[in-house]
Each structure stands twice: as structure tokens, then as C-alpha cells.
Write an enzyme that holds these catalytic residues in place. Structure first.
Site, PDB file in Angstrom:
ATOM      1  N   LEU A  49       0.901  -1.335  -0.055  1.00 49.72           N
ATOM      2  CA  LEU A  49      -0.070  -0.181   0.135  1.00 49.72           C
ATOM      3  C   LEU A  49       1.025   1.126  -0.049  1.00 49.72           C
ATOM      4  O   LEU A  49       1.945   1.353   0.550  1.00 49.72           O
ATOM      5  CB  LEU A  49      -0.885   0.053   1.204  1.00 49.72           C
ATOM      6  N   GLY A  52      -1.750   6.356  -2.102  1.00 49.91           N
ATOM      7  CA  GLY A  52      -2.817   6.634  -3.243  1.00 49.91           C
ATOM      8  C   GLY A  52      -4.059   5.696  -2.745  1.00 49.91           C
ATOM      9  O   GLY A  52      -5.354   6.077  -2.519  1.00 49.91           O
ATOM     10  N   HIS A  53      -3.662   4.441  -2.172  1.00 46.78           N
ATOM     11  CA  HIS A  53      -4.478   3.508  -1.719  1.00 46.78           C
ATOM     12  C   HIS A  53      -5.353   4.133  -0.555  1.00 46.78           C
ATOM     13  O   HIS A  53      -6.100   3.926  -0.183  1.00 46.78           O
ATOM     14  CB  HIS A  53      -3.847   2.013  -1.164  1.00 46.78           C
ATOM     15  N   GLN A  77      -5.684 -12.617 -12.311  1.00 44.29           N
ATOM     16  CA  GLN A  77      -5.591 -11.446 -13.206  1.00 44.29           C
ATOM     17  C   GLN A  77      -4.342 -10.959 -14.030  1.00 44.29           C
ATOM     18  O   GLN A  77      -4.203  -9.989 -14.455  1.00 44.29           O
ATOM     19  CB  GLN A  77      -6.154 -10.213 -12.532  1.00 44.29           C
TER      20      GLN A  77
HETATM   21  P1  AMP Z   1      -4.065  -2.100  -6.626  1.00 41.18           P
HETATM   22  O1  AMP Z   1      -3.273  -2.752  -5.200  1.00 41.18           O
HETATM   23  O2  AMP Z   1      -3.006  -1.544  -7.476  1.00 41.18           O
HETATM   24  O3  AMP Z   1      -5.004  -2.963  -7.190  1.00 41.18           O
HETATM   25  O4  AMP Z   1      -5.141  -0.630  -6.485  1.00 41.18           O
HETATM   26  C1  AMP Z   1      -6.082  -1.004  -5.361  1.00 41.18           C
HETATM   27  C2  AMP Z   1      -6.883   0.530  -5.985  1.00 41.18           C
HETATM   28  O5  AMP Z   1      -5.889   1.477  -5.764  1.00 41.18           O
HETATM   29  C3  AMP Z   1      -7.418   0.655  -7.151  1.00 41.18           C
HETATM   30  O6  AMP Z   1      -8.791   1.124  -7.235  1.00 41.18           O
HETATM   31  C4  AMP Z   1      -6.452   1.661  -7.939  1.00 41.18           C
HETATM   32  O7  AMP Z   1      -7.057   2.285  -8.884  1.00 41.18           O
HETATM   33  C5  AMP Z   1      -6.327   2.381  -6.615  1.00 41.18           C
HETATM   34  N1  AMP Z   1      -4.950   3.210  -6.900  1.00 41.18           N
HETATM   35  C6  AMP Z   1      -3.867   2.611  -7.073  1.00 41.18           C
HETATM   36  N2  AMP Z   1      -2.816   3.725  -7.332  1.00 41.18           N
HETATM   37  C7  AMP Z   1      -3.420   4.717  -7.002  1.00 41.18           C
HETATM   38  C8  AMP Z   1      -3.093   6.220  -6.951  1.00 41.18           C
HETATM   39  N3  AMP Z   1      -1.745   6.587  -7.151  1.00 41.18           N
HETATM   40  N4  AMP Z   1      -3.768   7.421  -6.471  1.00 41.18           N
HETATM   41  C9  AMP Z   1      -5.236   6.785  -6.212  1.00 41.18           C
HETATM   42  N5  AMP Z   1      -5.522   5.417  -6.343  1.00 41.18           N
HETATM   43  C10 AMP Z   1      -4.937   4.437  -6.797  1.00 41.18           C
END
Ligand code: AMP
Length: 298
Positions: A49, A52-53, A77
Site C-alpha cells: 500500500l 494512493g490506496h 488477473q
Molecule cells: P491495486 O492495489 O493496484 O489493485 O489498487 C487498488 C486500488 O487503488 C485501485 O482502485 C487503484 O486504482 C487504486 N490506486 C492505485 N494507485 C493509485 C493512486 N496513485 N492514486 C489513487 N488510487 C490509486
């Protein structure tokens, strides 16, 4: 604009964040909350994490009563085994970050919980052209895998709100389509992309870049900004070709750089002022695949 006022659910969470490993336990816990009209918000993630998360967790805390985050690196996936094997993981740090961010519940199932047998991995979702273009074209089967896991998680959690990042623009549209297919009344909240100071979109995959590479990687965003600034009727092809040359010189290997309609990601060569558009990019930098996007005025 807030959709709800936060209920006083403190009594549930005096103990801090609660970790669930089994869907049966999580379901029965959430049943108790829903019976008291608590509104659940859900943030699915694959861990490693970053801010962004955590911004998604923050949005859920603002708009719902109970925030549930899941961490599950979904093997289905990944169209590339090496990418799956190299996917970063730091569970202890993730737990601390989530607690600090005020997440109420963490769901961290084992693979056997989600996919108890081979049959549980087989399912087809009618996603139409959306899964054949952009990410879908370069990562065949990726969005089928995304839908498979998201459907399972939504059926377990049954949230009222689902928080997704604009960073995965196409994924947001795919999940919207999935909700239609599932006939679920879940509100999607798309949250803005959080970036490093140099503009690089935060991503778990950035952990695989060193400082020098992170600086080079920020050129993806700089390119999107340049295109947005210079875009005029009829000149996208020119801007695209110029950008590709520059990015390749900087060390990227591009999968795509496209202008598309925001509503359905139909790829276009030019735009008109009646619709909204987005420029999307995917590129490898030293075997690390990065994506980014920027909405541009129509
Ligand atoms: P992931 O762990 O990459 O599957 O991401 C989980 C969620 O966090 C997804 O909805 C992503 O789009 C969101 N996410 C990933 N990177 C960012 C970021 N830099 N800013 C905002 N949300 C993000």
C-alpha cells in the site's frame, strides 16, 4: 459532497482495525453492522500500500460508516507469471498503514478461501469491446480475472459504496459494467490519482524502480501534461508520434498511447467539444509496466 453522516459506530471499533481471514466470519460480522443501518464502504487492493490506496480509505471514511479494505494478490488477473511472482508484498507495513489511516476492517483471505477448487476459477463475463482494447489488448484475460475476484469480494462484503482509483481508468469502467451484469446497486466512487512530487503516479510497482528510474518514469505524466496543453483539433497523431519518440529515447518501451472517449474508452484520432476525453498510456521501464492517464477537455 458527503452522502451520509458518519454514524456513531465507535462501540464496534474500540479494538482498532479488525482482521478477517475467512469470508464466513466477515459476512456474519458485517450482518450485525448492516442490521444497525451501518453503511459499508469497500476498498479492494492487492497490498503493497501507498498513499494512493490510503486516499481511497480516507474517502470511504468520509462517505460511509464502516470501511473495509481487502488485500489479495489475485493470481488470475496476471497474464504474466513473472509479474505475479515479482508483485511486491509487505503485509506488516500494510496493516500499520491501514490502522493509521483509520480503516475499520481488513479482509485478507488465503488463495484457498477465494479459489477452493479449479471450478471456482472458471467464469466468463460479457465485457464486450472494453476488454479487447488498451489494457485488454496488451493483457489478454486480465479483466476477466479482475471481474472474477471483484465479483467474489462484492458477494462477500455487499458494500453500499465501492472506492476505486482513476489510476486504473479502464478497470473503473469494467467494474461499472460488472455491477450492471450483477445487477447490484453499489455506488462507485472514482478517486483522483495520487502522484509523487515529480508527477509519477503512485503505484505498488514503483517499488521495483530505483531513484533514477523513478525520475525517468515521471516522464509519463509529463508527456500526458504536454499533450493536454498542446492538444488542438486534428493534431493528436502528431503529438502522439512526437511523444513516442521522446519516451523511447528516455528508455521506455510503449504498449500504447491513445486518446479515447471518457465514457466508453472508444479510441479516437481526433476529438469534438461535445464529449469528454482521456489520454491513456502504458509503458515498460526496465521490465516494470507502468500506466497513467489524464483527462483532457473535449
Ligand atoms: P491495486 O492495489 O493496484 O489493485 O489498487 C487498488 C486500488 O487503488 C485501485 O482502485 C487503484 O486504482 C487504486 N490506486 C492505485 N494507485 C493509485 C493512486 N496513485 N492514486 C489513487 N488510487 C490509486
Amino acid at each position: 459532497m458527503l452522502n451520509h453522516f458518519k454514524l456513531n459506530v465507535e462501540p464496534y471499533f474500540k479494538a482498532g482495525m479488525i482482521l478477517f481471514k475467512h469470508s464466513k466470519d466477515l459476512r456474519s460480522y458485517l450482518r450485525g453492522i448492516k442490521e444497525k443501518n451501518g453503511i459499508p464502504g469497500f476498498v479492494p487492493t492487492m497490498g503493497a500500500l501507498h498513499k494512493g490506496h490510503l486516499s481511497l480509505i480516507g474517502q470511504s471514511r468520509l462517505q460511509t460508516d464502516v470501511t473495509i479494505c481487502s488485500i489479495f494478490v489475485n493470481p488470475i488477473q496476471f497474464n504474466n507469471t513473472a509479474d505475479f511472482e515479482k508483485y511486491p508484498s509487505n503485509v506488516e507495513k500494510d496493516i500499520l498503514l491501514l490502522e493509521e489511516a483509520g480503516c475499520d476492517i481488513l479482509f485478507m483471505p488465503a488463495e484457498s478461501e477465494i479459489y477452493p477448487d479449479d471450478a471456482s476459477k472458471i467464469r466468463h463475463f460479457e465485457l464486450g469491446t472494453l476488454e479487447k482494447i488498451l489494457e485488454g489488448r496488451f493483457r489478454p484475460g486480465h479483466f476477466q480475472g479482475v471481474c472474477l475476484i471483484v465479483e467474489k469480494l462484492l458477494n462477500i462484503i455487499e458494500p453500499s459504496f465501492l472506492f476505486l482509483g482513476q489510476k486504473d481508468y479502464q478497470q473503473c469502467l469494467v467494474i461499472k459494467k460488472l455491477l450492471d451484469l450483477m445487477n447490484k446497486n453499489i455506488k462507485i466512487v472514482v478517486c483522483p490519482i495520487l502522484r509523487e512530487q515529480n508527477g509519477l503516479a503512485m503505484s505498488s510497482r514503483n517499488l521495483r524502480l530505483d531513484e533514477k528510474e523513478k525520475n525517468i518514469a515521471s516522464n509519463l505524466y509529463k508527456t500526458l501534461e504536454q499533450i493536454k496543453k498542446n492538444l488542438a483539433p486534428g493534431n493528436f497523431s502528431y503529438l502522439k508520434n512526437e511523444a513516442i519518440v521522446q519516451l523511447e529515447l528516455a528508455g521506455f518501451s510503449l504498449d500504447y498511447l491513445e486518446l479515447a472517449k471518457s465514457s466508453n474508452l472508444e479510441i479516437v484520432e481526433d476529438y469534438n467539444t461535445d464529449e469528454k476525453y482521456v489520454v491513456l498510456i502504458a509503458a515498460f521501464l526496465n521490465n516494470v509496466r507502468l500506466i497513467d492517464n489524464l483527462e483532457v477537455a473535449g
